[in-house]
Each structure stands twice: as structure tokens, then as C-alpha cells.
Design a protein around this motif. Sequence first.
Motif, PDB file in Angstrom:
ATOM      1  N   ARG A 105     -25.201 -22.439  11.649  1.00 45.46           N
ATOM      2  CA  ARG A 105     -23.971 -21.768  11.234  1.00 45.46           C
ATOM      3  C   ARG A 105     -24.102 -21.115   9.861  1.00 45.46           C
ATOM      4  N   ALA A 106     -24.737 -21.807   8.920  1.00 43.58           N
ATOM      5  CA  ALA A 106     -24.839 -21.286   7.557  1.00 43.58           C
ATOM      6  C   ALA A 106     -26.095 -21.836   6.895  1.00 43.58           C
ATOM      7  N   VAL A 107     -26.572 -21.080   5.906  1.00 41.11           N
ATOM      8  CA  VAL A 107     -27.683 -21.532   5.075  1.00 41.11           C
ATOM      9  C   VAL A 107     -27.189 -21.487   3.638  1.00 41.11           C
ATOM     10  N   ILE A 108     -27.245 -22.634   2.973  1.00 37.74           N
ATOM     11  CA  ILE A 108     -26.823 -22.738   1.583  1.00 37.74           C
ATOM     12  C   ILE A 108     -28.088 -22.867   0.736  1.00 37.74           C
ATOM     13  N   PHE A 109     -28.310 -21.862  -0.115  1.00 37.97           N
ATOM     14  CA  PHE A 109     -29.521 -21.806  -0.925  1.00 37.97           C
ATOM     15  C   PHE A 109     -29.284 -22.282  -2.348  1.00 37.97           C
ATOM     16  N   GLY A 110     -30.253 -23.053  -2.821  1.00 35.85           N
ATOM     17  CA  GLY A 110     -30.430 -23.328  -4.233  1.00 35.85           C
ATOM     18  C   GLY A 110     -31.669 -22.547  -4.641  1.00 35.85           C
ATOM     19  N   PRO A 111     -32.342 -22.961  -5.713  1.00 35.18           N
ATOM     20  CA  PRO A 111     -33.549 -22.245  -6.138  1.00 35.18           C
ATOM     21  C   PRO A 111     -34.685 -22.387  -5.120  1.00 35.18           C
ATOM     22  N   VAL A 112     -35.242 -21.267  -4.712  1.00 35.57           N
ATOM     23  CA  VAL A 112     -36.399 -21.242  -3.811  1.00 35.57           C
ATOM     24  C   VAL A 112     -37.425 -20.280  -4.401  1.00 35.57           C
ATOM     25  N   PRO A 113     -38.708 -20.530  -4.131  1.00 30.66           N
ATOM     26  CA  PRO A 113     -39.739 -19.618  -4.646  1.00 30.66           C
ATOM     27  C   PRO A 113     -39.608 -18.226  -4.028  1.00 30.66           C
ATOM     28  N   HIS A 114     -39.905 -17.208  -4.812  1.00 32.49           N
ATOM     29  CA  HIS A 114     -39.866 -15.838  -4.287  1.00 32.49           C
ATOM     30  C   HIS A 114     -40.962 -15.614  -3.253  1.00 32.49           C
ATOM     31  N   SER A 115     -42.016 -16.395  -3.330  1.00 28.07           N
ATOM     32  CA  SER A 115     -43.155 -16.189  -2.428  1.00 28.07           C
ATOM     33  C   SER A 115     -43.065 -17.025  -1.150  1.00 28.07           C
ATOM     34  N   SER A 116     -41.877 -17.236  -0.648  1.00 31.23           N
ATOM     35  CA  SER A 116     -41.694 -18.005   0.583  1.00 31.23           C
ATOM     36  C   SER A 116     -42.210 -17.243   1.794  1.00 31.23           C
ATOM     37  N   THR A 117     -42.593 -17.982   2.830  1.00 30.30           N
ATOM     38  CA  THR A 117     -43.155 -17.371   4.033  1.00 30.30           C
ATOM     39  C   THR A 117     -42.169 -16.457   4.748  1.00 30.30           C
ATOM     40  N   GLY A 118     -40.893 -16.675   4.621  1.00 31.75           N
ATOM     41  CA  GLY A 118     -39.904 -15.912   5.376  1.00 31.75           C
ATOM     42  C   GLY A 118     -39.436 -14.633   4.725  1.00 31.75           C
ATOM     43  N   LYS A 119     -39.999 -14.254   3.577  1.00 28.16           N
ATOM     44  CA  LYS A 119     -39.471 -13.076   2.878  1.00 28.16           C
ATOM     45  C   LYS A 119     -39.909 -11.750   3.485  1.00 28.16           C
ATOM     46  N   LYS A 120     -40.971 -11.766   4.265  1.00 29.95           N
ATOM     47  CA  LYS A 120     -41.511 -10.553   4.897  1.00 29.95           C
ATOM     48  C   LYS A 120     -41.681  -9.462   3.848  1.00 29.95           C
ATOM     49  N   ASP A 121     -41.062  -8.290   4.035  1.00 27.89           N
ATOM     50  CA  ASP A 121     -41.216  -7.191   3.069  1.00 27.89           C
ATOM     51  C   ASP A 121     -40.149  -7.212   1.975  1.00 27.89           C
ATOM     52  N   SER A 122     -39.242  -8.179   2.021  1.00 29.37           N
ATOM     53  CA  SER A 122     -38.155  -8.248   1.045  1.00 29.37           C
ATOM     54  C   SER A 122     -38.634  -8.943  -0.232  1.00 29.37           C
ATOM     55  N   GLY A 123     -37.823  -8.871  -1.255  1.00 32.20           N
ATOM     56  CA  GLY A 123     -38.163  -9.502  -2.529  1.00 32.20           C
ATOM     57  C   GLY A 123     -38.087 -11.013  -2.484  1.00 32.20           C
ATOM     58  N   SER A 124     -37.268 -11.537  -1.584  1.00 29.44           N
ATOM     59  CA  SER A 124     -37.121 -12.981  -1.441  1.00 29.44           C
ATOM     60  C   SER A 124     -36.619 -13.284  -0.036  1.00 29.44           C
ATOM     61  N   ILE A 126     -34.016 -14.955   0.614  1.00 26.78           N
ATOM     62  CA  ILE A 126     -32.557 -14.764   0.581  1.00 26.78           C
ATOM     63  C   ILE A 126     -32.227 -13.295   0.867  1.00 26.78           C
ATOM     64  N   ALA A 127     -32.924 -12.391   0.201  1.00 22.29           N
ATOM     65  CA  ALA A 127     -32.703 -10.953   0.434  1.00 22.29           C
ATOM     66  C   ALA A 127     -33.036 -10.584   1.874  1.00 22.29           C
ATOM     67  N   GLU A 128     -34.095 -11.152   2.411  1.00 23.48           N
ATOM     68  CA  GLU A 128     -34.486 -10.882   3.803  1.00 23.48           C
ATOM     69  C   GLU A 128     -33.371 -11.277   4.760  1.00 23.48           C
ATOM     70  N   MET A 129     -32.845 -12.475   4.568  1.00 20.88           N
ATOM     71  CA  MET A 129     -31.807 -12.971   5.485  1.00 20.88           C
ATOM     72  C   MET A 129     -30.495 -12.212   5.328  1.00 20.88           C
ATOM     73  N   LYS A 130     -30.165 -11.821   4.106  1.00 19.44           N
ATOM     74  CA  LYS A 130     -28.916 -11.093   3.886  1.00 19.44           C
ATOM     75  C   LYS A 130     -28.971  -9.666   4.416  1.00 19.44           C
ATOM     76  N   SER A 131     -30.170  -9.092   4.462  1.00 15.02           N
ATOM     77  CA  SER A 131     -30.267  -7.681   4.818  1.00 15.02           C
ATOM     78  C   SER A 131     -30.692  -7.429   6.268  1.00 15.02           C
ATOM     79  N   HIS A 132     -30.910  -8.481   7.033  1.00 14.87           N
ATOM     80  CA  HIS A 132     -31.312  -8.296   8.427  1.00 14.87           C
ATOM     81  C   HIS A 132     -30.371  -9.035   9.366  1.00 14.87           C
ATOM     82  N   GLU A 133     -30.185  -8.464  10.537  1.00 13.78           N
ATOM     83  CA  GLU A 133     -29.292  -9.039  11.542  1.00 13.78           C
ATOM     84  C   GLU A 133     -29.823 -10.345  12.111  1.00 13.78           C
ATOM     85  N   GLY A 134     -28.896 -11.116  12.635  1.00 10.91           N
ATOM     86  CA  GLY A 134     -29.260 -12.269  13.435  1.00 10.91           C
ATOM     87  C   GLY A 134     -29.457 -13.563  12.664  1.00 10.91           C
ATOM     88  N   TYR A 135     -29.239 -13.532  11.355  1.00  3.33           N
ATOM     89  CA  TYR A 135     -29.366 -14.763  10.580  1.00  3.33           C
ATOM     90  C   TYR A 135     -27.986 -15.392  10.400  1.00  3.33           C
TER      91      TYR A 135
END
Length: 167
Positions: A105-124, A126-135
Motif C-alpha cells: 500500500r505504501a512505502v515510508i522512507f527514511g535515509p537510504v543510500p543513493h546507490s541503491s539497486t532500485g534507482k535505475k536511471d534516477s538519482g535515487s 525514491i525518485a525512481e518510485m515517485k516518477s514511475h507508474e505502478g509503485y
Amino acid sequence: MLEYEELEEIIDTVTSKITLANRMGELETLLEKWELLDLIRSEPVYETKKDGIILVIGDSEVKENNLDGIIKSLGLDKNRFEFCLGYDKPKTYQYSKLQYNTNYRAVIFGPVPHSSTGKKDSGSVIAEMKSHEGYPRVEVLSSNHALKITKTNFKNKLEELISENYI
């Protein structure tokens, strides 16, 4: 009942308004006003289960059992929560499993490394999940303008989601 010519005049006027709104980039606003916005939605809106899992992820000085206490104090089921706490665990978390997974239902983020596996082409991630559908919905906890999980901001965020009737 209108005559054919009167109806045709109305259709021409409506067509002109729609064409102009489209050229001006205001078609969605016009259709929303007319309660016809669903006419231009090519895909159904992605929706998660209201009673789905709430993922809490990031480095936290607050212990998981304290977060559990806050969850319980708000009358929420602690089994709905998944924790990935610490600074290193979020680096390799399988964020891809969240996309188009209606069980979250939701993802609540605290501090996470910018170099996480899920960032793909985004800066982080968090940015990846906010800017793409289906999350699932993304919420970020911060204190003093920095990402941080505290007892207070965690409780406040859950209260906000409850008051919105989101969880």
C-alpha cells in the motif's frame, strides 16, 4: 427535443471548444470540468489494496519494537508492516518487487543510500518510485530538512495516512 440543425450547431461548438482546449494544453481540465476525464485515460488507474503492506525502509535510530509500539497505539495491525531498517539493507532491497504489486500500500522512507539497486536511471530509488507508474504511494520522513525516522514523524505520518482513510 432539438431539431437536427440545432443539435449539429451544438456539436460544432463543443468540437471547437475541445479542439482549442487540446491546442492550449487544457483538454484534461476541460474534460474534468465536464466529468469526462475517463475518456482520455488510456490505461486504468493503478490502485493498491487499502489493507496492503506498509514498507518502512531506511536507516533508523528508532528500534523496530518502538515502531511496533506506535503502530499498535494507533490501532493498526503490525502484521501489515514490513521493515528494512539500517543503512546497508536498503542498498540491495528488491525494489522491483514493489512495482505493480497491489499487496503493498505504501512505502515510508527514511535515509537510504543513493546507490541503491532500485534507482535505475534516477538519482535515487525514491525518485525512481515517485516518477514511475505502478509503485505504491511513497512517503518520506524527515526532520530538520534531512531524511530521518523519528518516533514523532513516524507517528505523524501514520496518523496522516489514517486521517486520509488511505490505510
